[in-house]
Write a protein that holds these residues in place. Structure first.
Motif, PDB file in Angstrom:
ATOM      1  N   ILE A 180      15.302   3.531 -10.118  1.00 32.01           N
ATOM      2  CA  ILE A 180      14.511   2.353 -10.450  1.00 32.01           C
ATOM      3  C   ILE A 180      14.029   1.718  -9.150  1.00 32.01           C
ATOM      4  O   ILE A 180      14.791   1.616  -8.186  1.00 32.01           O
ATOM      5  CB  ILE A 180      15.354   1.336 -11.245  1.00 32.01           C
ATOM      6  CG1 ILE A 180      15.885   1.985 -12.527  1.00 32.01           C
ATOM      7  CG2 ILE A 180      14.559   0.079 -11.575  1.00 32.01           C
ATOM      8  CD1 ILE A 180      17.146   1.351 -13.059  1.00 32.01           C
ATOM      9  N   ARG A 181      12.781   1.284  -9.135  1.00 29.15           N
ATOM     10  CA  ARG A 181      12.250   0.626  -7.939  1.00 29.15           C
ATOM     11  C   ARG A 181      11.501  -0.645  -8.326  1.00 29.15           C
ATOM     12  O   ARG A 181      10.727  -0.650  -9.272  1.00 29.15           O
ATOM     13  CB  ARG A 181      11.312   1.560  -7.166  1.00 29.15           C
ATOM     14  CG  ARG A 181      10.729   0.908  -5.901  1.00 29.15           C
ATOM     15  CD  ARG A 181       9.979   1.894  -5.017  1.00 29.15           C
ATOM     16  NE  ARG A 181       8.718   2.340  -5.577  1.00 29.15           N
ATOM     17  CZ  ARG A 181       7.803   3.057  -4.919  1.00 29.15           C
ATOM     18  NH1 ARG A 181       8.041   3.422  -3.658  1.00 29.15           N
ATOM     19  NH2 ARG A 181       6.684   3.431  -5.494  1.00 29.15           N
ATOM     20  N   PHE A 182      11.755  -1.692  -7.569  1.00 27.02           N
ATOM     21  CA  PHE A 182      10.966  -2.918  -7.672  1.00 27.02           C
ATOM     22  C   PHE A 182      10.045  -2.958  -6.463  1.00 27.02           C
ATOM     23  O   PHE A 182      10.491  -2.814  -5.321  1.00 27.02           O
ATOM     24  CB  PHE A 182      11.861  -4.156  -7.667  1.00 27.02           C
ATOM     25  CG  PHE A 182      11.080  -5.443  -7.507  1.00 27.02           C
ATOM     26  CD1 PHE A 182      10.486  -6.052  -8.594  1.00 27.02           C
ATOM     27  CD2 PHE A 182      10.926  -6.027  -6.254  1.00 27.02           C
ATOM     28  CE1 PHE A 182       9.749  -7.216  -8.434  1.00 27.02           C
ATOM     29  CE2 PHE A 182      10.198  -7.191  -6.086  1.00 27.02           C
ATOM     30  CZ  PHE A 182       9.607  -7.791  -7.188  1.00 27.02           C
ATOM     31  N   ARG A 183       8.745  -3.137  -6.705  1.00 29.99           N
ATOM     32  CA  ARG A 183       7.809  -3.212  -5.582  1.00 29.99           C
ATOM     33  C   ARG A 183       6.842  -4.361  -5.802  1.00 29.99           C
ATOM     34  O   ARG A 183       6.420  -4.659  -6.915  1.00 29.99           O
ATOM     35  CB  ARG A 183       7.060  -1.898  -5.380  1.00 29.99           C
ATOM     36  CG  ARG A 183       6.109  -1.475  -6.482  1.00 29.99           C
ATOM     37  CD  ARG A 183       5.397  -0.178  -6.096  1.00 29.99           C
ATOM     38  NE  ARG A 183       4.596   0.376  -7.178  1.00 29.99           N
ATOM     39  CZ  ARG A 183       3.314   0.100  -7.387  1.00 29.99           C
ATOM     40  NH1 ARG A 183       2.694  -0.726  -6.585  1.00 29.99           N
ATOM     41  NH2 ARG A 183       2.661   0.665  -8.390  1.00 29.99           N
ATOM     42  N   LEU A 184       6.490  -4.978  -4.677  1.00 31.10           N
ATOM     43  CA  LEU A 184       5.580  -6.116  -4.701  1.00 31.10           C
ATOM     44  C   LEU A 184       4.184  -5.725  -4.243  1.00 31.10           C
ATOM     45  O   LEU A 184       3.184  -6.111  -4.852  1.00 31.10           O
ATOM     46  CB  LEU A 184       6.143  -7.224  -3.790  1.00 31.10           C
ATOM     47  CG  LEU A 184       5.280  -8.456  -3.525  1.00 31.10           C
ATOM     48  CD1 LEU A 184       4.961  -9.173  -4.835  1.00 31.10           C
ATOM     49  CD2 LEU A 184       5.981  -9.401  -2.560  1.00 31.10           C
ATOM     50  N   GLU A 185       4.111  -4.939  -3.168  1.00 27.63           N
ATOM     51  CA  GLU A 185       2.830  -4.587  -2.579  1.00 27.63           C
ATOM     52  C   GLU A 185       2.184  -3.399  -3.282  1.00 27.63           C
ATOM     53  O   GLU A 185       2.838  -2.376  -3.497  1.00 27.63           O
ATOM     54  CB  GLU A 185       3.004  -4.264  -1.094  1.00 27.63           C
ATOM     55  CG  GLU A 185       3.461  -5.446  -0.256  1.00 27.63           C
ATOM     56  CD  GLU A 185       2.424  -6.554  -0.214  1.00 27.63           C
ATOM     57  OE1 GLU A 185       1.219  -6.250  -0.394  1.00 27.63           O
ATOM     58  OE2 GLU A 185       2.811  -7.717  -0.009  1.00 27.63           O
ATOM     59  N   PRO A 186       0.905  -3.489  -3.620  1.00 26.25           N
ATOM     60  CA  PRO A 186       0.217  -2.339  -4.236  1.00 26.25           C
ATOM     61  C   PRO A 186       0.142  -1.135  -3.308  1.00 26.25           C
ATOM     62  O   PRO A 186       0.031   0.001  -3.773  1.00 26.25           O
ATOM     63  CB  PRO A 186      -1.186  -2.885  -4.531  1.00 26.25           C
ATOM     64  CG  PRO A 186      -1.039  -4.372  -4.521  1.00 26.25           C
ATOM     65  CD  PRO A 186       0.046  -4.678  -3.549  1.00 26.25           C
TER      66      PRO A 186
END
Length: 587
Positions: A180-186
């Protein structure tokens, strides 16, 4: 209703906008500040009523028709984030319809925040590693199942790329049930589609609208990813959670801290802030664990391995000085001397002296990067004050994590990958002694690296760190003494080891391949080659020239290293012969 962006509002302006005060739907709390990022809640005074519930982590309060969940405490206040933001600021990518029906994201976030971190009795001892395919990581900071690993460095140092490499290797080798990954930057590097088997990879990605706002607005989505990973762990399966940034948590902390001090009308005591900030971070990092069967809902072992990425300049002051470097003397930069800190604690004075000895100027910027206040008469700028807060947060994260990978921004700009700062990169597992008192039960060694890699890399991190501070050593010349010749040879071999740790993206290596390359680099087998030539044949990861030769000319050596529980003398001799043949062919 008019919605305002926090980017356009200073904390005090936001406070005026929030007035007058509002009472929560719950009778036990009062909202004293609010914005679209969250609310600051003041618990009601205790009345002595046994039915009165106290606010705590995971408590839900109502305000303005929305529900908020408490995340952390600052002084006597609680910061709460809007639960509806989990659906509006980010979205799941790769989550199947079956998974979505099985879980309610809002309930999962509340349940996760209320859930205490696993106790020591619920945790299993670290006994299994997760090979990442990156020699620099597997050698210097091995990742164990159920461990937390902090990856920190300045912008552009390759943090997200390194995390993507680990994700792809773990998915390819099926070392976890779900990643699972949480990412903010496109612009975060995408995980290759072929390695994403059905249901094995989920991603919580910020929406385009949310990216434009302050990171604190994504705190609920941030904890949605944490909740999903915990759900996998508690169901007796293995999860890898990659938090591509901790900006939502850090930004929410800064916002709540500023609000609380304005409400109190004075700064909060440093010790109180430090303890509460540490509690906030530990409630995240300590969720990484391997659980015993009795601690899961299905009666079998489960684990959550946590990879946390943090963008920081806090290590910059330690990396600016090179051997022979000079202190900046620009007149526009205020520079202090050690005498200016004569009234400081001995420990702080020692840190400052170490910086000066390494050629680092004591400026507001370098002091701020290390979290040290300037002497009296020197007032840090708002930017330097932010750096001090960032440095304090990084120290807490580093002390709480089970290991850390520190990336060097200058090395990354030179095109080196991965740009590890070897002396600051380590894992707390495998560093202790395995000896026990007489008559006691033998203690199991915690090193999660394969036996052959352990033998080769036992003292490698220390030797590389010492070599960084030994740049004054001369290269081999005629007339050198025996001691100088030994020093020169050691420097050449450490340079070869450093080159072998450079590995282009998507060139994962097997543990036995890492052991063979490292042994070739530090044993002297490549001494007849010039330094540049030795570096050329060692670097390249799975596509390296020396490794290709070993696969083709001596595959039995790699097979033997892989099978042996301990690197044997015979295997080392066979490797030496293969390396000598390679050197002869190159010459």
């Amino acid at each position: 209703m008019i919605t305002l962006s926090l980017k356009q509002l200073r904390p005090r302006a936001a406070a005026r906008w929030c007035q007058p005060r509002f009472f929560c739907a719950a009778a036990n709390a009062e909202v004293v500040r609010s914005s679209q990022a969250g609310v600051l809640v003041l618990p009601a005074a205790r009345t002595g009523d046994p039915k009165q519930e106290s606010l705590g982590r995971g408590s839900v309060v109502g305000h303005g028709g929305n529900d908020y969940v408490c995340v952390f405490q600052v002084d006597k206040f609680w910061f709460a984030t809007p639960l509806t933001a989990a659906k509006t600021t980010a979205r799941w990518v790769g989550k199947s319809g079956e998974d979505s029906k099985a879980t309610d994201p809002v309930k999962e976030v509340v349940r996760s925040l209320k859930r205490p971190t696993p106790t020591q009795q619920q945790r299993l001892p670290l006994a299994e590693g997760i090979p990442t395919g990156l020699m620099a990581v597997d050698t210097l900071a091995p990742l164990g199942r159920g461990q937390s690993l902090l990856v920190c460095g300045p912008h552009g140092s390759g943090k997200s790329m390194l995390a993507r490499e680990i994700l792809e290797q773990v998915l390819t080798t099926k070392q976890v049930d779900k990643a699972i990954r949480f990412r903010l930057e496109p612009a975060t590097p995408l995980v290759s589609a072929p390695v994403q088997s059905a249901g094995a990879f989920l991603e919580m990605a910020a929406t385009a609208e949310a990216v434009k706002e302050t990171p604190a607005t994504l705190l609920t989505a941030f904890f949605s990813a944490v909740a999903e990973a915990e759900r996998v762990r508690d169901s007796g399966r293995h999860a890898l959670l990659v938090l591509d940034t901790v900006a939502p948590l850090l930004d929410a902390w800064r916002l709540a801290h500023g609000w609380a001090e304005e409400e109190l009308g004075q700064p909060i005591e440093t010790d109180v802030v430090g303890a509460q900030r540490r509690g906030c971070f530990s409630s995240l990092l300590e969720r990484a664990a391997s659980l015993s069967p009795s601690a899961t809902v299905v009666g079998r072992e489960g684990s959550l391995t946590l990879l946390v990425l943090a963008e920081t300049e806090a290590m910059a002051a330690l990396n600016t000085a090179k051997a022979g470097g000079k202190v900046s003397t620009q007149s526009s930069v205020r520079t202090y001397s050690l005498e200016d800190f004569a009234d400081r604690r001995e420990k702080e004075q020692t840190r400052l002296k170490n910086l000066v000895d390494r050629g680092v100027a004591l400026t507001d910027a370098s002091l701020g990067a290390l979290g040290i206040a300037p002497p009296k008469g020197g007032e840090p700028s708002p930017e330097d004050r932010n750096k001090m807060e960032e440095a304090a947060a990084m120290r807490e994260l580093q002390s709480l994590s089970d290991g850390q990978v520190v990336l060097d921004g200058a090395a990354a700009k030179r095109g080196e990958y991965p740009a590890l700062a070897c002396g600051a990169t380590f894992s707390r597992f495998g560093l202790g002694s395995s000896t026990t008192a007489e008559g006691a039960e033998p203690r199991k060694h915690r090193d999660v690296r394969p036996a052959a890699l352990q033998a080769v890399a036992a003292h490698l991190r220390t030797e590389l760190a010492l070599e960084r501070d030994a740049g004054f050593r001369p290269t081999h010349t005629e007339g050198q003494t025996a001691a100088e010749s030994v020093d020169s040879a050691q420097s050449a071999r450490m340079a070869a080891v450093t080159a072998s740790l450079l590995q282009p993206p998507r060139t994962p290596m097997l543990p036995e391949e890492m052991a063979a390359i490292l042994l070739s680099a530090c044993s002297g087998g490549l001494d007849p080659l010039a330094r540049e030539e030795a570096a050329k044949v060692l670097r390249g990861g799975s596509e390296g020239l020396l490794l290709k030769h070993l696969r083709e000319a001596a595959p039995q050596v790699l097979e033997r290293i892989a099978k042996e529980q301990k690197l044997s003398v015979e295997a080392a001799k066979e490797l030496e012969i293969a390396v000598r043949l390679f050197v002869a062919l190159r010459k």
